[in-house]
Every structure is written in C-alpha cells, then in structure tokens.
Design an enzyme around this catalytic site. Structure first.
Site, PDB file in Angstrom:
ATOM      1  N   SER A 143       0.853  -1.196   0.000  1.00 13.77           N
ATOM      2  CA  SER A 143       0.000   0.000   0.000  1.00 13.77           C
ATOM      3  C   SER A 143       0.885   1.242   0.000  1.00 13.77           C
ATOM      4  O   SER A 143       2.073   1.170   0.347  1.00 13.77           O
ATOM      5  CB  SER A 143      -0.868  -0.016   1.252  1.00 13.77           C
ATOM      6  OG  SER A 143      -1.419   1.258   1.507  1.00 13.77           O
ATOM      7  N   TYR A 156      -3.727  -0.638   9.956  1.00 14.69           N
ATOM      8  CA  TYR A 156      -3.502  -0.840   8.522  1.00 14.69           C
ATOM      9  C   TYR A 156      -2.086  -0.378   8.149  1.00 14.69           C
ATOM     10  O   TYR A 156      -1.345  -1.094   7.475  1.00 14.69           O
ATOM     11  CB  TYR A 156      -4.563  -0.069   7.722  1.00 14.69           C
ATOM     12  CG  TYR A 156      -4.527  -0.318   6.229  1.00 14.69           C
ATOM     13  CD1 TYR A 156      -5.128  -1.452   5.682  1.00 14.69           C
ATOM     14  CD2 TYR A 156      -3.882   0.566   5.368  1.00 14.69           C
ATOM     15  CE1 TYR A 156      -5.100  -1.679   4.315  1.00 14.69           C
ATOM     16  CE2 TYR A 156      -3.845   0.335   3.997  1.00 14.69           C
ATOM     17  CZ  TYR A 156      -4.460  -0.778   3.472  1.00 14.69           C
ATOM     18  OH  TYR A 156      -4.428  -1.018   2.117  1.00 14.69           O
TER      19      TYR A 156
HETATM   20  P1  NAP Z   1     -11.809  -5.276  -1.189  1.00 16.43           P
HETATM   21  O1  NAP Z   1     -12.607  -5.008  -2.423  1.00 16.43           O
HETATM   22  O2  NAP Z   1     -12.368  -4.907   0.143  1.00 16.43           O
HETATM   23  O3  NAP Z   1     -11.331  -6.793  -1.204  1.00 16.43           O
HETATM   24  C1  NAP Z   1     -10.666  -7.366  -0.100  1.00 16.43           C
HETATM   25  C2  NAP Z   1     -10.624  -8.853  -0.303  1.00 16.43           C
HETATM   26  O4  NAP Z   1     -10.037  -9.463   0.843  1.00 16.43           O
HETATM   27  C3  NAP Z   1     -12.016  -9.454  -0.457  1.00 16.43           C
HETATM   28  O5  NAP Z   1     -11.967 -10.519  -1.349  1.00 16.43           O
HETATM   29  C4  NAP Z   1     -12.285  -9.935   0.953  1.00 16.43           C
HETATM   30  O6  NAP Z   1     -13.269 -10.944   1.035  1.00 16.43           O
HETATM   31  C5  NAP Z   1     -10.925 -10.488   1.299  1.00 16.43           C
HETATM   32  N1  NAP Z   1     -10.832 -10.713   2.728  1.00 16.43           N
HETATM   33  C6  NAP Z   1     -10.801  -9.807   3.714  1.00 16.43           C
HETATM   34  N2  NAP Z   1     -10.769 -10.416   4.913  1.00 16.43           N
HETATM   35  C7  NAP Z   1     -10.780 -11.759   4.674  1.00 16.43           C
HETATM   36  C8  NAP Z   1     -10.768 -12.901   5.488  1.00 16.43           C
HETATM   37  N3  NAP Z   1     -10.744 -12.848   6.826  1.00 16.43           N
HETATM   38  N4  NAP Z   1     -10.795 -14.117   4.901  1.00 16.43           N
HETATM   39  C9  NAP Z   1     -10.838 -14.220   3.548  1.00 16.43           C
HETATM   40  N5  NAP Z   1     -10.849 -13.175   2.717  1.00 16.43           N
HETATM   41  C10 NAP Z   1     -10.810 -11.946   3.277  1.00 16.43           C
HETATM   42  O7  NAP Z   1     -10.450  -4.471  -1.253  1.00 16.43           O
HETATM   43  P2  NAP Z   1      -9.391  -4.251  -2.426  1.00 16.43           P
HETATM   44  O8  NAP Z   1      -9.281  -2.791  -2.613  1.00 16.43           O
HETATM   45  O9  NAP Z   1      -9.628  -5.126  -3.591  1.00 16.43           O
HETATM   46  O10 NAP Z   1      -8.092  -4.680  -1.613  1.00 16.43           O
HETATM   47  C11 NAP Z   1      -7.274  -5.772  -1.971  1.00 16.43           C
HETATM   48  C12 NAP Z   1      -5.904  -5.537  -1.363  1.00 16.43           C
HETATM   49  O11 NAP Z   1      -5.347  -4.354  -1.902  1.00 16.43           O
HETATM   50  C13 NAP Z   1      -5.930  -5.338   0.156  1.00 16.43           C
HETATM   51  O12 NAP Z   1      -4.812  -5.967   0.724  1.00 16.43           O
HETATM   52  C14 NAP Z   1      -5.824  -3.828   0.304  1.00 16.43           C
HETATM   53  O13 NAP Z   1      -5.268  -3.446   1.517  1.00 16.43           O
HETATM   54  C15 NAP Z   1      -4.910  -3.509  -0.869  1.00 16.43           C
HETATM   55  N6  NAP Z   1      -4.946  -2.129  -1.326  1.00 16.43           N
HETATM   56  C16 NAP Z   1      -6.077  -1.581  -1.857  1.00 16.43           C
HETATM   57  C17 NAP Z   1      -6.046  -0.265  -2.293  1.00 16.43           C
HETATM   58  C18 NAP Z   1      -7.243   0.400  -2.914  1.00 16.43           C
HETATM   59  O14 NAP Z   1      -7.161   1.611  -3.205  1.00 16.43           O
HETATM   60  N7  NAP Z   1      -8.354  -0.248  -3.147  1.00 16.43           N
HETATM   61  C19 NAP Z   1      -4.876   0.475  -2.187  1.00 16.43           C
HETATM   62  C20 NAP Z   1      -3.751  -0.125  -1.635  1.00 16.43           C
HETATM   63  C21 NAP Z   1      -3.785  -1.417  -1.221  1.00 16.43           C
HETATM   64  P3  NAP Z   1     -14.823 -10.544   1.336  1.00 16.43           P
HETATM   65  O15 NAP Z   1     -15.376 -10.003   0.055  1.00 16.43           O
HETATM   66  O16 NAP Z   1     -15.410 -11.813   1.776  1.00 16.43           O
HETATM   67  O17 NAP Z   1     -14.775  -9.485   2.421  1.00 16.43           O
END
Ligand code: NAP
Length: 251
Positions: A143, A156
C-alpha cells in the site's frame, strides 16, 4: 518475447479474489495462461465466470484468512486440486478507520492477522513447495501506507509497513532458491476498500487533486504488473516494491 510473460502450465493462488483488486489480478493471471485457486471466505462465482469466459481454469478454496492456521491447508488444497503452486498473490486485506486514541485491540488484531500474519504463513507454506519444484513467485499487495503514515488507520499502516519489510526479508532468504518475492504498491483504486473515501466529497476531491494521473485506479490497471511479477520476465527482480499509483509516490 511473449514467452517471457506466458503463464501456461503454472498454478497461482490468489487470496481475496471474489472482488476488487484480487478479482482483477486472478482474471489477468488466468488470461496469461495460469490455473487459479481463488482463496477466500466469500464465493468467487463472478471471478470464476470471468475466468471461464477467458478460457481459463479455476477452483474456489474457502478459508477465513484472519486465521493464520488455515495457511498450510490452503496451499495443500491448491496443490491437490490443481497439481502445483507456482505463484502466490497475497491480496486479501482489511482496513479499520478510527482515531488512534480510540483504537481497540480487536481492530488492531483483526487487521494485523489478516494483512500480515496470514500472508507470512501462506508464503511459508507455498515456498516449502516452491523450493522442491525449483522456484516460484510470491507477490504481496502492499500500500502507499507501506511508505507513508496515513491517518486514522493505525493497524492498517502497521500491517502494510510490516508487509514491506517482510517482502524484503523473504526476498533475501529465498532469492538464491529461485523464489522471487516482490510487492505491488497500489495507489488509490476504486474498490469496496475505498468506498468510504470516494463517497466523502471533500476527501475524494483532495485525493484526486494529488494524483498526477488525475483519476482513481481501475482494478484492471494491475493486470500488466501482476503478470510481470508472476512470469519469467521478472526472474531477476527480488524484494521490489512496485508502485501502480498514477504517480502518487513520485509527487
Ligand atoms: P476489497 O474489495 O475490500 O477486497 C478485499 C478482499 O479481501 C475481499 O476478497 C475480501 O473478502 C478479502 N478478505 C478480507 N478479509 C478476509 C478474510 N478474513 N478471509 C478471507 N478473505 C478476506 O479491497 P481491495 O481494494 O480489492 O483490496 C485488496 C488488497 O489491496 C488489500 O490488501 C488492500 O489493503 C490492498 N490495497 C487496496 C487499495 C485500494 O485503493 N483499493 C490500495 C492499496 C492497497 P470478502 O469479500 O469476503 O470481504
């Protein structure tokens, strides 16, 4: 040249692949030829359909990734259902937004367990097989808060800063064993994770005005980077933190 990026015959496990960045990366890896284990707690039906449409193959592996003791089982199931584990994408992650003065132990533990502890144990379980099979690729999703402090997201920031250190440590330990450990550093992407920010008009304007590219990232913007880090093209890349952020960190 295409062979450098070809993933035919490879097996990738992608965590949190039912939605958001994990979904986009899983589909991209499948389009490059890999078979995909979609690991998570929610049915990844939409992702499975997209992979099938692209002519790819996937299996769903259900696991609550807040519990690190699932790691060995997840990797063993990937190998038993798809025949190998060549690529691991540690993508699943959560965020809790609260002032540091009010932060609870639960919001600390949940985030550290999901974003840092389980990725380590998944990497350990995958690397044990990769060492046997001559190497592999481990890609952590870090991140901007692996580099910056952020605000109101203590656990986080701690987890993603820890993941940056872990990426470098594992790269050092495993580079000579043919395993590449690197991280993707997404900037601000339009997913569930950032819904609260995007729906706050002031924060949305502030964020957009600081992104040189002038837009939120679309999950498909990660396709080229994840294929690069999963393929032969990155064989001499170890311990790198690769920003895909519309220029945010360059500013
Ligand atoms: P998201 O849409 O909220 O997706 C998160 C994923 O993680 C979902 O598939 C969620 O499953 C899964 N997850 C969370 N807790 C879990 C658990 N206990 N067991 C199994 N699965 C779990 O977020 P995203 O933006 O795609 O994020 C993906 C990654 O990118 C994360 O590590 C986040 O920190 C990182 N990131 C995102 C951004 C951004 O701007 N979006 C920026 C930097 C980094 P459920 O659907 O079941 O909750």
């Amino acid at each position: 040249m295409r062979e450098l990026f070809d993933l035919q015959g490879k097996v990738a496990a992608v965590t949190g692949a039912n939605t958001g960045l994990g979904q986009a990366m899983a589909v991209a890896l499948a389009e490059a030829g890999a078979k995909i284990a979609l690991v998570g707690r929610s049915e990844p039906a939409e992702t499975q359909r997209a992979i099938e449409k692209a002519g790819g193959e996937s299996v769903a592996i259900m696991a609550d990734l807040s519990k690190a003791d699932c790691a060995e089982k997840v990797i063993a199931e990937t190998v038993s259902s798809l025949g190998a584990i060549n690529i691991l994408v540690n993508n699943a992650g959560i965020i809790r937004r609260t002032d540091a003065l009010d932060f609870t132990e639960e919001d600390w533990n949940d985030v550290l367990d999901t974003n840092l502890k389980t990725p380590f144990f998944l990497a350990k379980a995958a690397a044990a097989r990769m060492v046997q099979s001559g190497g592999g690729k481990i890609i952590n999703v870090a991140s901007l808060l692996s580099f910056q402090g952020g605000i109101r997201v203590a656990s986080y920031t701690a987890s993603k800063s820890g993941l940056a250190g872990l990426t470098r440590l594992l790269a050092n330990e495993w580079a000579a064993r043919g395993i590449n450990v690197n991280a993707i550093v997404p900037g601000y992407f339009a997913t569930n994770n950032t819904r609260a920010l995007r729906s706050d008009a002031d924060r949305n304007r502030e964020i957009l005005s600081r992104i040189p590219a002038g837009r939120w990232g679309d999950p498909s913007d990660l396709a080229g980077t994840v294929i690069f880090l999963a393929s032969r093209a990155s064989d001499y890349v170890h311990g790198a933190m690769l920003p895909v952020d519309g220029g945010w960190l360059a500013r």
